[in-house]
Design a protein around this motif. Structure first.
Motif, PDB file in Angstrom:
ATOM      1  N   SER A 301      47.323  42.970  38.589  1.00 43.17           N
ATOM      2  CA  SER A 301      47.309  41.729  37.685  1.00 43.17           C
ATOM      3  C   SER A 301      46.414  40.820  38.332  1.00 43.17           C
ATOM      4  O   SER A 301      45.758  40.155  37.444  1.00 43.17           O
ATOM      5  CB  SER A 301      48.524  41.279  37.519  1.00 43.17           C
ATOM      6  OG  SER A 301      49.669  41.938  36.841  1.00 43.17           O
ATOM      7  N   LEU A 302      46.447  40.875  39.660  1.00 42.83           N
ATOM      8  CA  LEU A 302      45.666  39.742  40.361  1.00 42.83           C
ATOM      9  C   LEU A 302      44.099  40.052  39.964  1.00 42.83           C
ATOM     10  O   LEU A 302      43.328  39.283  39.637  1.00 42.83           O
ATOM     11  CB  LEU A 302      45.903  39.496  41.557  1.00 42.83           C
ATOM     12  CG  LEU A 302      45.184  38.360  42.550  1.00 42.83           C
ATOM     13  CD1 LEU A 302      45.362  36.952  41.794  1.00 42.83           C
ATOM     14  CD2 LEU A 302      45.558  38.610  44.120  1.00 42.83           C
ATOM     15  N   ASN A 303      43.998  41.438  40.439  1.00 46.64           N
ATOM     16  CA  ASN A 303      42.338  41.655  40.016  1.00 46.64           C
ATOM     17  C   ASN A 303      41.930  41.706  38.645  1.00 46.64           C
ATOM     18  O   ASN A 303      40.823  40.977  38.443  1.00 46.64           O
ATOM     19  CB  ASN A 303      42.412  43.372  40.241  1.00 46.64           C
ATOM     20  CG  ASN A 303      41.110  44.046  40.217  1.00 46.64           C
ATOM     21  OD1 ASN A 303      39.999  43.740  40.857  1.00 46.64           O
ATOM     22  ND2 ASN A 303      40.720  44.754  38.956  1.00 46.64           N
ATOM     23  N   GLN A 304      42.868  41.778  37.682  1.00 44.95           N
ATOM     24  CA  GLN A 304      42.310  41.729  36.133  1.00 44.95           C
ATOM     25  C   GLN A 304      42.057  40.200  35.945  1.00 44.95           C
ATOM     26  O   GLN A 304      41.174  39.886  35.241  1.00 44.95           O
ATOM     27  CB  GLN A 304      43.340  42.272  35.327  1.00 44.95           C
ATOM     28  CG  GLN A 304      43.031  42.305  33.806  1.00 44.95           C
ATOM     29  CD  GLN A 304      44.181  42.876  33.006  1.00 44.95           C
ATOM     30  OE1 GLN A 304      45.527  43.152  33.271  1.00 44.95           O
ATOM     31  NE2 GLN A 304      43.907  43.133  31.839  1.00 44.95           N
ATOM     32  N   GLN A 305      43.109  39.441  36.202  1.00 35.72           N
ATOM     33  CA  GLN A 305      43.036  37.928  36.035  1.00 35.72           C
ATOM     34  C   GLN A 305      41.833  37.273  36.551  1.00 35.72           C
ATOM     35  O   GLN A 305      41.297  36.372  36.239  1.00 35.72           O
ATOM     36  CB  GLN A 305      44.157  37.303  36.539  1.00 35.72           C
ATOM     37  CG  GLN A 305      45.396  37.636  35.358  1.00 35.72           C
ATOM     38  CD  GLN A 305      46.643  36.756  35.703  1.00 35.72           C
ATOM     39  OE1 GLN A 305      46.516  35.563  35.966  1.00 35.72           O
ATOM     40  NE2 GLN A 305      47.469  37.008  35.214  1.00 35.72           N
ATOM     41  N   LEU A 306      41.470  37.692  37.852  1.00 37.84           N
ATOM     42  CA  LEU A 306      40.299  37.212  38.396  1.00 37.84           C
ATOM     43  C   LEU A 306      38.881  37.678  37.910  1.00 37.84           C
ATOM     44  O   LEU A 306      37.816  37.340  38.434  1.00 37.84           O
ATOM     45  CB  LEU A 306      40.215  37.562  40.018  1.00 37.84           C
ATOM     46  CG  LEU A 306      41.437  36.846  41.013  1.00 37.84           C
ATOM     47  CD1 LEU A 306      41.575  37.456  42.436  1.00 37.84           C
ATOM     48  CD2 LEU A 306      41.311  35.369  40.897  1.00 37.84           C
ATOM     49  N   LEU A 308      37.586  40.701  38.282  1.00 38.93           N
ATOM     50  CA  LEU A 308      36.685  41.413  39.337  1.00 38.93           C
ATOM     51  C   LEU A 308      35.990  42.744  38.964  1.00 38.93           C
ATOM     52  O   LEU A 308      36.591  43.227  38.066  1.00 38.93           O
ATOM     53  CB  LEU A 308      37.588  41.805  40.767  1.00 38.93           C
ATOM     54  CG  LEU A 308      38.143  40.696  41.460  1.00 38.93           C
ATOM     55  CD1 LEU A 308      39.326  41.255  42.563  1.00 38.93           C
ATOM     56  CD2 LEU A 308      37.393  39.624  41.819  1.00 38.93           C
ATOM     57  N   SER A 309      34.867  43.103  39.470  1.00 37.42           N
ATOM     58  CA  SER A 309      34.044  43.895  38.864  1.00 37.42           C
ATOM     59  C   SER A 309      34.762  45.435  39.312  1.00 37.42           C
ATOM     60  O   SER A 309      34.516  46.252  38.516  1.00 37.42           O
ATOM     61  CB  SER A 309      32.732  43.815  39.349  1.00 37.42           C
ATOM     62  OG  SER A 309      32.697  43.903  40.737  1.00 37.42           O
ATOM     63  N   VAL A 320      38.217  40.466  47.170  1.00 32.75           N
ATOM     64  CA  VAL A 320      38.059  39.474  46.564  1.00 32.75           C
ATOM     65  C   VAL A 320      36.525  38.607  47.056  1.00 32.75           C
ATOM     66  O   VAL A 320      36.751  38.322  48.129  1.00 32.75           O
ATOM     67  CB  VAL A 320      38.934  38.549  46.160  1.00 32.75           C
ATOM     68  CG1 VAL A 320      38.554  37.022  45.192  1.00 32.75           C
ATOM     69  CG2 VAL A 320      40.239  38.985  45.501  1.00 32.75           C
ATOM     70  N   PRO A 321      35.567  38.905  46.227  1.00 37.73           N
ATOM     71  CA  PRO A 321      34.188  38.201  46.767  1.00 37.73           C
ATOM     72  C   PRO A 321      34.195  36.758  46.776  1.00 37.73           C
ATOM     73  O   PRO A 321      34.801  36.101  45.989  1.00 37.73           O
ATOM     74  CB  PRO A 321      33.135  38.746  45.838  1.00 37.73           C
ATOM     75  CG  PRO A 321      34.119  38.925  44.659  1.00 37.73           C
ATOM     76  CD  PRO A 321      35.337  39.517  44.809  1.00 37.73           C
ATOM     77  N   ILE A 322      33.970  36.242  48.084  1.00 33.74           N
ATOM     78  CA  ILE A 322      33.827  34.532  48.128  1.00 33.74           C
ATOM     79  C   ILE A 322      32.373  34.266  47.982  1.00 33.74           C
ATOM     80  O   ILE A 322      31.813  34.610  48.943  1.00 33.74           O
ATOM     81  CB  ILE A 322      34.468  34.169  49.439  1.00 33.74           C
ATOM     82  CG1 ILE A 322      36.045  34.671  49.617  1.00 33.74           C
ATOM     83  CG2 ILE A 322      34.598  32.562  49.584  1.00 33.74           C
ATOM     84  CD1 ILE A 322      36.904  34.207  48.557  1.00 33.74           C
ATOM     85  N   LEU A 323      31.906  33.627  46.931  1.00 37.27           N
ATOM     86  CA  LEU A 323      30.645  33.642  46.796  1.00 37.27           C
ATOM     87  C   LEU A 323      30.117  32.394  47.493  1.00 37.27           C
ATOM     88  O   LEU A 323      30.691  31.262  47.322  1.00 37.27           O
ATOM     89  CB  LEU A 323      30.076  33.491  45.356  1.00 37.27           C
ATOM     90  CG  LEU A 323      30.780  34.552  44.314  1.00 37.27           C
ATOM     91  CD1 LEU A 323      30.235  34.236  43.045  1.00 37.27           C
ATOM     92  CD2 LEU A 323      30.125  35.784  45.012  1.00 37.27           C
TER      93      LEU A 323
END
Length: 356
Positions: A301-306, A308-309, A320-323
């Protein structure tokens, strides 16, 4: 999907150490399957008054009387050899390989020994090939063509030619000639394999690779990680109690805890770290937030809500990439990176609350 992320790129290195041979076999399969692709390959090397007769078919692993083994040989409609292709990724050029294989070329018509290698190896390998030819008893090489697609020389005043191109150049040429979607897909599979090999092996060093600005920038990335963690601790949404900084094989990292309502399982592994391999593959950023599994939140769920590719799979880390903010000073970069980490923490708390 990254260019090197294909089924062929994933499976071939696991099934055989002879990846060059597998790539050559795949290339031969495509060429023998498609006459337009065979013609496109000939078109790639034709020009500057060099005209190679049409190639009608190819064979791989052709063994000669002197026990040499040619990776791929192209034959015209009469069965005469017009083209020899030697496939390279990062294997060394064998002693006498260029000078010896030139002897196998037919003399009655123009014929070509073509080396195919990763683009990043092109200049260095061509220098090796030319040096090997210069040390042999062949006539001197006469420069014939030098552009972004092909390096080519003529062997003295003979009809024999020696050339070097890149895997990607060859495959893009074939892809342009392929009209069937299935064939295009097969070529893209081979593109994935050769790209993955180019990515995974050591590339020749250049002077700019040894510039002191590179380690200074790496130290800057370490400072960003430390300062983000320090800001989170000072603002009391992160904790490092009982945890330490760690030098890891892939970079540098800090183990942390999110402060908030995660129930009894808030000790799941969590770190903010530099990952050179993730950076190299994604091209996004050197700094990543890595969440462990099991976790007190639903990582899917966290992956989906963020948004992420990369798709998350059970049992894997969530990255999680920190740009990093460009054209900004350290304080602004840290502030923006910390905001992103805190946003992940807030979203994780929200998902955990919804599950409860």
């Amino acid at each position: 999907m990254p260019t090197g992320d294909t089924l062929l790129a994933h499976l071939v290195p696991k099934l055989t150490p002879q990846v060059e041979d597998a790539a050559t076999d795949a290339l031969a399969y495509i060429l023998n399957k498609s006459k337009p692709c065979l013609s496109a390959l000939v078109d790639l090397v034709t020009g500057n008054e060099f005209l190679l007769d049409p190639v009608d078919s190819v064979r791989t692993q052709v063994v000669r009387e002197d026990k040499s083994r040619l990776d791929l040989v192209g034959y015209d409609s009469d069965g005469s050899e017009r083209l020899i292709i030697e496939s390279k990724f990062w294997a060394a050029l064998l002693d006498g390989q260029a000078s010896g294989y030139v002897r196998h070329l037919d003399c009655d018509k123009p014929s070509l020994l073509l080396f195919v290698a990763p683009e990043v190896r092109r200049a260095a390998l061509w220098n090796e090939i030319c040096a090997q030819m210069d040390a042999s008893n062949h006539p001197s090489l006469v420069p014939f063509r030098d552009d972004e697609r092909l390096l080519m020389s003529r062997v003295g005043e003979t009809g024999k030619y020696l050339a070097l191109t890149s895997w990607i150049c060859v495959l893009e040429q074939l892809k342009g000639a392929a009209s069937e979607l299935a064939l295009v897909s097969e070529i893209e599979q081979l593109v994935g394999l050769v790209t993955s090999q180019g990515d995974r092996r050591f590339k020749p060093l250049h002077a700019e690779d040894l510039d002191a600005s590179i380690p200074r920038r790496i130290l800057d990335f370490n400072r960003i990680v430390d300062n983000v963690v320090r800001q989170g601790v000072d603002q009391k949404w992160l904790s490092t109690k009982g945890l330490a900084a760690a030098a890891v094989a892939d970079g540098y990292g800090r183990f942390i805890k999110f402060l908030g309502d995660f129930g009894e399982r808030q000790t799941f592994e969590l770190s903010i770290r530099i990952s050179y391999s993730k950076w190299a593959r994604s091209g996004e950023t050197p700094i990543w937030l890595r969440l462990g599994n099991p976790a007190p939140v639903d990582l899917a769920s966290l992956n989906q809500q963020l948004g992420l590719s990369e798709e998350w799979r059970p049992g894997e880390w969530l990255w999680v990439p920190i740009l990093l903010k460009a054209a900004a000073f350290l304080e602004d970069v840290v502030e923006d990176a910390a905001r992103q980490v805190r946003a992940v923490r807030d979203r994780a708390i929200e998902i955990g609350a919804n599950r409860a």
